[in-house]
Design a protein around this motif. Sequence first.
Motif, short mmCIF file in Angstrom:
data_model
loop_
_atom_site.label_atom_id
_atom_site.label_comp_id
_atom_site.label_asym_id
_atom_site.label_seq_id
_atom_site.Cartn_x
_atom_site.Cartn_y
_atom_site.Cartn_z
N LEU B 51 44.80 49.16 33.97
CA LEU B 51 45.06 47.27 34.24
C LEU B 51 44.39 46.60 33.32
O LEU B 51 43.76 47.42 32.33
N PRO B 52 44.94 45.78 32.98
CA PRO B 52 44.21 44.93 31.85
C PRO B 52 43.11 44.59 31.54
O PRO B 52 42.08 44.14 30.78
N VAL B 53 42.58 44.73 32.87
CA VAL B 53 40.65 43.89 33.29
C VAL B 53 40.33 45.50 33.72
O VAL B 53 41.02 46.03 34.72
N ASP B 54 39.08 45.99 33.53
CA ASP B 54 38.17 46.87 34.56
C ASP B 54 37.78 46.45 36.07
O ASP B 54 36.85 45.75 35.71
N LEU B 55 38.28 46.67 36.70
CA LEU B 55 38.03 45.93 38.15
C LEU B 55 36.79 46.23 39.19
O LEU B 55 36.23 45.80 40.23
N ALA B 56 36.28 47.45 38.25
CA ALA B 56 35.69 48.19 38.90
C ALA B 56 33.98 47.43 39.58
O ALA B 56 33.68 46.63 38.68
N GLY B 57 34.13 46.59 40.94
CA GLY B 57 32.68 46.28 41.36
C GLY B 57 32.97 45.13 40.77
O GLY B 57 31.86 44.54 41.19
N GLN B 58 33.90 44.57 40.53
CA GLN B 58 34.22 43.42 40.68
C GLN B 58 34.53 42.75 41.47
O GLN B 58 34.55 43.00 42.87
N THR B 59 34.49 41.09 41.00
CA THR B 59 34.90 40.08 42.41
C THR B 59 36.58 38.95 42.26
O THR B 59 36.17 38.64 40.85
N ILE B 60 37.45 39.30 42.44
CA ILE B 60 38.49 38.17 42.02
C ILE B 60 38.40 36.92 42.92
O ILE B 60 38.54 37.33 44.12
N TYR B 61 38.75 35.52 41.69
CA TYR B 61 38.90 34.43 42.75
C TYR B 61 40.26 34.03 42.93
O TYR B 61 40.80 34.04 41.81
N TYR B 62 40.74 34.14 44.25
CA TYR B 62 42.55 33.29 44.43
C TYR B 62 42.45 31.76 44.10
O TYR B 62 41.80 31.36 44.97
N GLN B 95 40.55 50.54 43.43
CA GLN B 95 40.86 50.44 41.72
C GLN B 95 38.89 50.25 41.58
O GLN B 95 38.47 50.12 40.16
N GLY B 96 38.20 50.30 42.53
CA GLY B 96 36.73 49.63 42.89
C GLY B 96 36.47 48.16 42.70
O GLY B 96 35.57 48.00 42.68
N LEU B 97 38.09 47.53 43.21
CA LEU B 97 37.33 45.22 43.10
C LEU B 97 36.45 45.53 44.81
O LEU B 97 36.39 46.64 45.36
N LYS B 98 35.53 45.27 44.75
CA LYS B 98 34.21 44.77 45.97
C LYS B 98 34.50 43.87 46.28
O LYS B 98 33.74 43.12 47.36
#
Lengths: 280, 184
Positions: B51-62, B95-98
């Motif tokens: 992925l172009p960004v490392d999602l481990a531990g991260q938060t995604i806003y839709y 992928q570690g998205l939290k």
Amino acid sequence: MREVTYEQIVDAVKQLCIEANVDLGFDVVRAMQEARKREKSAVAEEVLSQLLQNAEIAAAERVPMCQDTGMSVFLVELGQDCHIVGGSLYDAINEGVRRGYGEGYLRASIVHDPIQRKNTGDNTPGIVHVELVAGDTCTIHMTAKGFGSENMSRLKMMKPSDGIEGVKAFVLETVRLAGPNACPPVVVGVGLGGNFEMSAYLAKRALFRPIGERNQREDAAQLELALLEQINQLGLGPQGMGGRTTALDVHVELYATHIAGLPVAVNINCHASRHKHVTL
Amino acid sequence: MSAKQLILPLNQQQIRELRAGDRVELTGMMYTGRDAAHKRMAETLQAGGSLPVDLAGQTIYYVGPTPAKPGQVIGSAGPTTSSRMDPYTPLLLAQGLKGMIGKGSRSEAVKNAIVQSEAVYFAAIGGAGALIAKTIRSAEMVAYHDLGTEAIYRLEVERFPVIVINDGVGGDLYQQSLDSTRND
């Protein structure tokens, strides 16, 4: 024969697009203020307060209240003695959308076709319904229709034996299934009668009616109030987080239908119920 | 009813303490991503790419914001309907998205994946795009530039208001609302 020019329509549509997205109608604001007084749940009250605050910020800073600035839908009541000069009505409306969405910093949310899905970049084309009416004026109603709620709308070809109780059950089921996705408190447009496409059109047309305004037919008005009460007993509440305010209003539109049929369409609108009109 | 203050990225202990219905204000960094970005990330992963960004531990806003007016950090920026991201979400959780922020209910598969990976799903208030934009301090496009409003942005937020919908132990605020509130 009275004349209305292409440029007049372009300018009017541009203003409608911007104002609909920036200034939440007084009917919606008042309905949310009244709903907040009735709420017993702290979360519901908080959600309604934030939505009212959001509307104030949008109006004061001239920014759209919601990032989904919608698909532009127009209902044009065109007087049969009104002559449009300088270009086509459809071209004028789409040019108005282009300028309104561009100059208003509104989001371009339209893809050019449903298969290849390439964004057109200017929110065109809109959807234009024209009704030919008596007179020499041209009234343009516009709604910026968000798709969170549009996606939760449904249509069913019911049988006459299903009766009005069947219709009520279908409307309630639709609102329940829409749940939090449709951004409650919602406005519910119900198209009853006609045929397949007419019922859907009636349901959309119902959303142009201001909150609090009842159908002039007494039995239809009673149906609206009964549905509103039952929907608000579902418990979904603002944003589906619980409470008494699941819908701000229900509007029912009727049309003649076939002896064999009872078409019913339910078009759901979010609390950002954006409808404006202008008469040229 | 005051909101719990949390710093992003979330740590595992903070996530464990969250429960459906909690009001939270988030401060720190999050990524944006909606339909087209999710589809592309899933296709990349399925093709064995990274992925172009490392999602481990991260938060995604839709979110797909409106264009910023001159002088604005970002345009109106409320949440979009999360269920459209459901087909891709378990892949991203792996992928570690939290954390995820959107609106509306999730599929059973996503709810299960949230519990399994001890993640959290928050709702922001749908249609409050002008209000939410006030909490966004910076916005920088970091990937998929060609997707326009659907590109991935890195946002710095301050006291960004959300409510916990699905917690890491199976709590579900929307279901609780339907089960318990008639309010009369």
